[in-house]
Design a protein around this motif. Structure first.
Motif, PDB file in Angstrom:
ATOM      1  N   SER A  81       3.972   8.862   4.772  1.00 25.01           N
ATOM      2  CA  SER A  81       3.520   9.226   6.292  1.00 25.01           C
ATOM      3  C   SER A  81       2.176  10.001   5.720  1.00 25.01           C
ATOM      4  CB  SER A  81       4.265  10.069   7.140  1.00 25.01           C
ATOM      5  OG  SER A  81       4.527  11.232   6.556  1.00 25.01           O
ATOM      6  N   GLU A  82       1.326  10.192   6.737  1.00 24.41           N
ATOM      7  CA  GLU A  82      -0.003  10.900   6.515  1.00 24.41           C
ATOM      8  C   GLU A  82       0.560  12.577   6.052  1.00 24.41           C
ATOM      9  OE1 GLU A  82      -3.728  10.552   8.620  1.00 24.41           O
ATOM     10  OE2 GLU A  82      -2.665   8.675   9.589  1.00 24.41           O
ATOM     11  N   GLN A  83       1.302  12.952   6.872  1.00 24.28           N
ATOM     12  CA  GLN A  83       1.655  14.427   6.795  1.00 24.28           C
ATOM     13  C   GLN A  83       2.260  14.436   5.460  1.00 24.28           C
ATOM     14  OE1 GLN A  83       2.880  12.442   9.239  1.00 24.28           O
ATOM     15  NE2 GLN A  83       1.993  13.405  11.411  1.00 24.28           N
ATOM     16  N   THR A  84       3.180  13.587   4.983  1.00 24.68           N
ATOM     17  CA  THR A  84       3.620  13.844   3.532  1.00 24.68           C
ATOM     18  C   THR A  84       2.579  13.769   2.522  1.00 24.68           C
ATOM     19  OG1 THR A  84       5.457  12.804   4.415  1.00 24.68           O
ATOM     20  CG2 THR A  84       5.420  12.700   1.963  1.00 24.68           C
ATOM     21  N   TYR A  85       1.553  12.862   2.760  1.00 17.34           N
ATOM     22  CA  TYR A  85       0.473  12.955   1.925  1.00 17.34           C
ATOM     23  C   TYR A  85      -0.154  14.264   1.817  1.00 17.34           C
ATOM     24  CZ  TYR A  85      -4.065  11.988   0.005  1.00 17.34           C
ATOM     25  OH  TYR A  85      -5.242  11.991  -0.508  1.00 17.34           O
ATOM     26  N   TYR A  86      -0.714  14.853   2.878  1.00 17.82           N
ATOM     27  CA  TYR A  86      -1.465  15.954   2.892  1.00 17.82           C
ATOM     28  C   TYR A  86      -0.760  17.080   2.257  1.00 17.82           C
ATOM     29  CZ  TYR A  86      -5.321  13.676   5.152  1.00 17.82           C
ATOM     30  OH  TYR A  86      -6.363  12.777   5.600  1.00 17.82           O
ATOM     31  N   LYS A  95      -1.770   9.293  -7.022  1.00 15.44           N
ATOM     32  CA  LYS A  95      -2.631   8.933  -8.106  1.00 15.44           C
ATOM     33  C   LYS A  95      -3.057   7.302  -7.218  1.00 15.44           C
ATOM     34  CE  LYS A  95      -3.624   7.982 -12.994  1.00 15.44           C
ATOM     35  NZ  LYS A  95      -3.027   8.248 -14.109  1.00 15.44           N
ATOM     36  N   LEU A  96      -2.141   6.491  -7.085  1.00 16.94           N
ATOM     37  CA  LEU A  96      -2.176   5.283  -6.710  1.00 16.94           C
ATOM     38  C   LEU A  96      -3.011   5.292  -5.356  1.00 16.94           C
ATOM     39  CD1 LEU A  96      -1.273   2.246  -6.386  1.00 16.94           C
ATOM     40  CD2 LEU A  96       0.575   3.072  -4.927  1.00 16.94           C
ATOM     41  N   ILE A  97      -2.952   6.195  -4.392  1.00 17.66           N
ATOM     42  CA  ILE A  97      -3.740   6.299  -3.244  1.00 17.66           C
ATOM     43  C   ILE A  97      -5.046   6.858  -3.589  1.00 17.66           C
ATOM     44  CG2 ILE A  97      -3.863   7.704  -1.135  1.00 17.66           C
ATOM     45  CD1 ILE A  97      -1.009   8.053  -0.835  1.00 17.66           C
ATOM     46  N   GLU A  98      -5.311   7.449  -4.507  1.00 16.13           N
ATOM     47  CA  GLU A  98      -6.691   8.040  -4.911  1.00 16.13           C
ATOM     48  C   GLU A  98      -7.465   6.858  -5.546  1.00 16.13           C
ATOM     49  OE1 GLU A  98      -7.785  11.413  -8.285  1.00 16.13           O
ATOM     50  OE2 GLU A  98      -6.524  12.190  -6.540  1.00 16.13           O
ATOM     51  N   THR A  99      -6.841   6.145  -6.420  1.00 13.50           N
ATOM     52  CA  THR A  99      -7.603   4.964  -7.019  1.00 13.50           C
ATOM     53  C   THR A  99      -7.782   3.941  -5.850  1.00 13.50           C
ATOM     54  OG1 THR A  99      -5.487   4.132  -7.508  1.00 13.50           O
ATOM     55  CG2 THR A  99      -6.386   5.201  -9.328  1.00 13.50           C
ATOM     56  N   GLN A 100      -6.752   3.636  -4.846  1.00 14.08           N
ATOM     57  CA  GLN A 100      -7.312   2.691  -4.040  1.00 14.08           C
ATOM     58  C   GLN A 100      -8.385   3.332  -2.960  1.00 14.08           C
ATOM     59  OE1 GLN A 100      -3.751   1.997  -1.671  1.00 14.08           O
ATOM     60  NE2 GLN A 100      -2.800   0.452  -3.170  1.00 14.08           N
TER      61      GLN A 100
END
Length: 151
Positions: A88-93, A65-70
């Protein structure tokens, strides 16, 4: 041309080269300096091995949610937002793929009676649309036959 019948000594033809150098021996290296226990402890404290961090489902949702709002507020790129969240990006995806979309989480299932009524209504509408389509196709087919003179 060389005479093939010459049976002279081969040793005479291949004379040892006096200028050739004898193979030299390799230099011997001194043994490597071994680290003392204090040096090894210091080396370990400088670069500790990264322990994998396990996030709870709630922490994952919060970070997503934090990443989405940023990103939506245009504070930077997606990569910057992911870095600021500390993953990491891999973790995010991976988290994004496994997480349910926000709109689907709030939706509650319909009771069985309402679902059945909706299904019956959809079936009736489907049948009505099929009959309308069949009538249109018959009319179009008859018009084409009339134009071509097949009737």
């Amino acid at each position: 041309m060389a005479d093939e019948s010459n049976t002279g000594s081969i040793a005479a033809a291949v004379a040892p080269n006096a200028d050739a150098k004898a193979p030299t021996t390799k230099k011997k290296r001194s043994p490597r300096h071994r680290k003392t226990a204090a040096e090894m402890g210091r080396a370990l404290s400088e670069a500790p091995a990264a322990k994998p961090r396990r996030y709870s489902e709630q922490e994952r949702k919060e970070k997503l949610k934090l990443i989405e709002t940023q990103v939506s507020e245009s504070k930077g790129t997606l990569k910057d937002a992911i870095k600021s969240a500390g993953i990491s990006e891999q973790t995010y995806y991976q988290w994004k793929r496994t997480a349910k979309p926000v709109g689907q989480q709030a939706e509650k299932p319909l009771p069985a009676g309402e679902e059945l009524a909706d299904l019956v209504r959809l079936e009736e509408e489907n049948q009505r649309l099929r009959t309308i389509l069949a009538e249109k196709l018959r009319a179009e087919n008859a018009e084409l036959r009339k134009r071509l003179g097949l009737d």
